[in-house]
Scaffold this motif. Structure first.
Motif, mmCIF file in Angstrom:
data_model
loop_
_atom_site.group_PDB
_atom_site.id
_atom_site.type_symbol
_atom_site.label_atom_id
_atom_site.label_comp_id
_atom_site.label_asym_id
_atom_site.label_seq_id
_atom_site.Cartn_x
_atom_site.Cartn_y
_atom_site.Cartn_z
ATOM 1 N N VAL A 3 0.850 -1.203 0.000
ATOM 2 C CA VAL A 3 0.000 0.000 0.000
ATOM 3 C C VAL A 3 0.880 1.244 0.000
ATOM 4 O O VAL A 3 0.673 2.181 -0.766
ATOM 5 C CB VAL A 3 -0.924 0.005 1.244
ATOM 6 N N ILE A 4 1.911 1.224 0.874
ATOM 7 C CA ILE A 4 2.807 2.379 0.979
ATOM 8 C C ILE A 4 3.570 2.597 -0.321
ATOM 9 O O ILE A 4 3.696 3.705 -0.807
ATOM 10 C CB ILE A 4 3.769 2.188 2.181
ATOM 11 N N ARG A 5 4.059 1.506 -0.906
ATOM 12 C CA ARG A 5 4.810 1.639 -2.165
ATOM 13 C C ARG A 5 3.945 2.231 -3.262
ATOM 14 O O ARG A 5 4.388 3.054 -4.048
ATOM 15 C CB ARG A 5 5.348 0.285 -2.616
ATOM 16 N N ALA A 6 2.681 1.793 -3.290
ATOM 17 C CA ALA A 6 1.781 2.265 -4.338
ATOM 18 C C ALA A 6 1.528 3.766 -4.204
ATOM 19 O O ALA A 6 1.354 4.463 -5.191
ATOM 20 C CB ALA A 6 0.468 1.495 -4.286
ATOM 21 N N ALA A 7 1.520 4.244 -2.963
ATOM 22 C CA ALA A 7 1.196 5.658 -2.732
ATOM 23 C C ALA A 7 2.444 6.535 -2.646
ATOM 24 O O ALA A 7 2.342 7.753 -2.581
ATOM 25 C CB ALA A 7 0.393 5.786 -1.440
ATOM 26 N N TRP A 8 3.628 5.900 -2.653
ATOM 27 C CA TRP A 8 4.872 6.620 -2.349
ATOM 28 C C TRP A 8 5.114 7.849 -3.222
ATOM 29 O O TRP A 8 5.341 8.941 -2.719
ATOM 30 C CB TRP A 8 6.052 5.645 -2.457
ATOM 31 N N SER A 9 5.015 7.691 -4.551
ATOM 32 C CA SER A 9 5.323 8.835 -5.402
ATOM 33 C C SER A 9 4.251 9.914 -5.275
ATOM 34 O O SER A 9 4.527 11.096 -5.458
ATOM 35 C CB SER A 9 5.516 8.406 -6.857
ATOM 36 N N GLU A 10 3.040 9.502 -4.928
ATOM 37 C CA GLU A 10 1.969 10.474 -4.723
ATOM 38 C C GLU A 10 2.272 11.315 -3.479
ATOM 39 O O GLU A 10 1.955 12.488 -3.418
ATOM 40 C CB GLU A 10 0.647 9.721 -4.526
ATOM 41 N N ILE A 11 2.889 10.686 -2.483
ATOM 42 C CA ILE A 11 3.171 11.369 -1.218
ATOM 43 C C ILE A 11 4.432 12.233 -1.300
ATOM 44 O O ILE A 11 4.417 13.386 -0.901
ATOM 45 C CB ILE A 11 3.298 10.343 -0.059
ATOM 46 N N VAL A 12 5.524 11.679 -1.836
ATOM 47 C CA VAL A 12 6.796 12.418 -1.800
ATOM 48 C C VAL A 12 7.132 13.105 -3.121
ATOM 49 O O VAL A 12 8.070 13.891 -3.183
ATOM 50 C CB VAL A 12 7.980 11.507 -1.387
ATOM 51 N N GLY A 13 6.358 12.817 -4.161
ATOM 52 C CA GLY A 13 6.676 13.386 -5.468
ATOM 53 C C GLY A 13 7.562 12.449 -6.255
ATOM 54 O O GLY A 13 8.304 11.650 -5.686
ATOM 55 N N GLU A 14 7.492 12.573 -7.571
ATOM 56 C CA GLU A 14 8.177 11.620 -8.449
ATOM 57 C C GLU A 14 9.692 11.611 -8.269
ATOM 58 O O GLU A 14 10.328 10.566 -8.303
ATOM 59 C CB GLU A 14 7.870 11.947 -9.913
ATOM 60 N N ASN A 15 10.265 12.796 -8.090
ATOM 61 C CA ASN A 15 11.722 12.855 -8.032
ATOM 62 C C ASN A 15 12.291 12.202 -6.785
ATOM 63 O O ASN A 15 13.267 11.478 -6.846
ATOM 64 C CB ASN A 15 12.207 14.296 -8.158
ATOM 65 N N ILE A 16 11.647 12.465 -5.671
ATOM 66 C CA ILE A 16 12.110 11.826 -4.437
ATOM 67 C C ILE A 16 11.826 10.326 -4.526
ATOM 68 O O ILE A 16 12.646 9.495 -4.130
ATOM 69 C CB ILE A 16 11.426 12.451 -3.207
ATOM 70 N N ALA A 17 10.669 9.991 -5.094
ATOM 71 C CA ALA A 17 10.324 8.573 -5.230
ATOM 72 C C ALA A 17 11.341 7.842 -6.097
ATOM 73 O O ALA A 17 11.606 6.657 -5.908
ATOM 74 C CB ALA A 17 8.919 8.426 -5.807
ATOM 75 N N ALA A 18 11.932 8.564 -7.048
ATOM 76 C CA ALA A 18 12.915 7.938 -7.935
ATOM 77 C C ALA A 18 14.236 7.680 -7.216
ATOM 78 O O ALA A 18 15.080 6.947 -7.699
ATOM 79 C CB ALA A 18 13.151 8.828 -9.154
ATOM 80 N N ASN A 19 14.395 8.296 -6.061
ATOM 81 C CA ASN A 19 15.653 8.166 -5.327
ATOM 82 C C ASN A 19 15.491 7.502 -3.971
ATOM 83 O O ASN A 19 16.371 7.571 -3.126
ATOM 84 C CB ASN A 19 16.292 9.547 -5.167
ATOM 85 N N SER A 20 14.333 6.917 -3.767
ATOM 86 C CA SER A 20 14.080 6.258 -2.490
ATOM 87 C C SER A 20 13.092 5.126 -2.693
ATOM 88 O O SER A 20 12.389 5.078 -3.696
ATOM 89 C CB SER A 20 13.525 7.269 -1.481
ATOM 90 N N ARG A 21 13.054 4.228 -1.719
ATOM 91 C CA ARG A 21 12.159 3.074 -1.851
ATOM 92 C C ARG A 21 11.722 2.601 -0.468
ATOM 93 O O ARG A 21 12.577 2.258 0.361
ATOM 94 C CB ARG A 21 12.908 1.947 -2.574
ATOM 95 N N PRO A 22 10.412 2.589 -0.178
ATOM 96 C CA PRO A 22 9.957 2.019 1.088
ATOM 97 C C PRO A 22 10.318 0.533 1.081
ATOM 98 O O PRO A 22 9.901 -0.193 0.182
ATOM 99 C CB PRO A 22 8.438 2.209 1.054
ATOM 100 N N ALA A 23 11.120 0.089 2.062
ATOM 101 C CA ALA A 23 11.640 -1.273 1.988
ATOM 102 C C ALA A 23 10.935 -2.243 2.934
ATOM 103 O O ALA A 23 10.659 -3.382 2.562
ATOM 104 C CB ALA A 23 13.132 -1.269 2.282
ATOM 105 N N ASP A 24 10.620 -1.761 4.112
ATOM 106 C CA ASP A 24 10.161 -2.708 5.120
ATOM 107 C C ASP A 24 9.444 -1.968 6.252
ATOM 108 O O ASP A 24 9.693 -0.790 6.466
ATOM 109 C CB ASP A 24 11.395 -3.431 5.695
ATOM 110 N N ILE A 25 8.575 -2.693 6.947
ATOM 111 C CA ILE A 25 7.958 -2.114 8.145
ATOM 112 C C ILE A 25 8.399 -2.946 9.332
ATOM 113 O O ILE A 25 8.264 -4.163 9.321
ATOM 114 C CB ILE A 25 6.419 -2.128 8.048
ATOM 115 N N GLU A 26 9.008 -2.274 10.318
ATOM 116 C CA GLU A 26 9.422 -2.969 11.538
ATOM 117 C C GLU A 26 8.626 -2.380 12.685
ATOM 118 O O GLU A 26 8.858 -1.259 13.100
ATOM 119 C CB GLU A 26 10.927 -2.806 11.755
ATOM 120 N N ARG A 27 7.639 -3.135 13.124
ATOM 121 C CA ARG A 27 6.674 -2.640 14.129
ATOM 122 C C ARG A 27 6.034 -1.339 13.666
ATOM 123 O O ARG A 27 5.235 -1.377 12.746
ATOM 124 C CB ARG A 27 7.333 -2.508 15.498
#
Ligand SMILES: [Zn+2]
Length: 285
Positions: free
Chosen positions: A26-50
């Motif tokens: 869910v987070i990955r799908a919304a990531w570029s919508e939340i942070v913008g395309e450019n930041i999304a191109a340079n980052s990746r939600p990897a994991d949820i720990e608690r």
């Protein structure tokens, strides 16, 4: 009517909920919508720990800049009701897979685009101070939003995410959540006060369209009929007799007639002899 009976009856037709969806997806799908395309191109939600979201970024500079946005990102998750609730972000430098969209950003960079918003592997010359990095980052984000707004993008009226130019006022995540919520509300109303009709229900449920109402009514009648047909086939009602409640809602929804006005013949007609006798002549125990 009892809550238990209502819950059980609704269970009969309710579509599978989205609760089973992986939160990181869910987070990955919304990531570029939340942070913008450019930041999304340079980052990746990897994991949820608690309660912590681990974000992989292309470099320490990106981690640092992204950390300034943490508060906004967490607020965007909360607005989307992401479960489990994320309260902090942690950053780690690592590989970001290149997608087609990201390649475009890189190509622009190599073509000498000085870009208002983040341009590729690492953001320009590193800022000398945290204050400078933050100021730059704010400028970048604002420029990005200005450009989007100029191009007709607007904010989702619920969570503030940017949405593509259209007549919609909600982002896809919020629209989806709202439609699901609306369907649940409408179904409960149709179960409890089935004779309201579209006009009556629309007064109580904001934004309900005729087509949406018709669709829900159709699905509901179909599920209820399936339940009643099974009882008729078995020649008996279930132990709690919830088919009685379903049968009365079915008849009222199908006919659109209020309970005090419906004629016994109409009930018999809509249910059929066999089902009618099964439901109304078997003593309740
Ligand atoms: Zn939204």
């Amino acid at each position: 009517m009892g809550l238990r009976a209502l819950g059980e009856a609704l269970h009969e037709w309710k579509p599978a909920r989205v609760a089973a969806v992986d939160p990181i997806a869910v987070i990955r799908a919304a990531w570029s919508e939340i942070v913008g395309e450019n930041i999304a191109a340079n980052s990746r939600p990897a994991d949820i720990e608690r309660d912590t979201l681990v974000v992989v970024t292309r470099s320490n500079a990106w981690s640092q800049q992204l950390s300034f946005l943490s508060e906004n990102i967490i607020a965007a998750f909360a607005a989307r009701e992401v479960q489990p609730k994320i309260v902090r972000l942690r950053f780690r430098v690592g590989k970001i897979m290149l997608s087609a969209a990201k390649r475009v950003v890189q190509t622009q960079k190599h073509a000498g685009n000085s870009g208002a918003v983040g341009d590729g592997d690492s953001p320009r010359v590193p800022a000398a101070t945290a204050e400078e990095a933050m100021a730059r980052f704010r400028e970048d984000v604002e420029a990005f939003w200005r450009a989007k707004r100029a191009a007709g993008w607007k904010e989702c009226s619920q969570c503030g995410a940017l949405i593509v130019p259209s007549t919609r006022s909600l982002c896809s995540t919020c629209a989806h959540a709202q439609a699901g919520e609306r369907e649940g509300t409408v179904a409960r109303l149709l179960y409890e006060v089935p004779w309201l009709g579209y006009e009556g229900v629309a007064k109580l449920v904001a934004g309900l369209t005729r087509a949406e109402y018709d669709g829900i009514r159709h699905r509901l009648l179909k599920r209820w009929w399936e339940t009643l047909r099974r009882a008729r086939h078995a020649g008996r009602l279930s132990r709690d007799g919830h088919e009685r409640l379903i049968a009365s809602s079915y008849v009222l929804l199908k006919s659109g007639i209020a309970p005090e006005q419906i004629a016994p013949a109409t009930v018999r007609n809509l249910l059929g002899e066999e089902l009618h006798d099964l439901i109304y002549q078997q003593p309740a125990n």
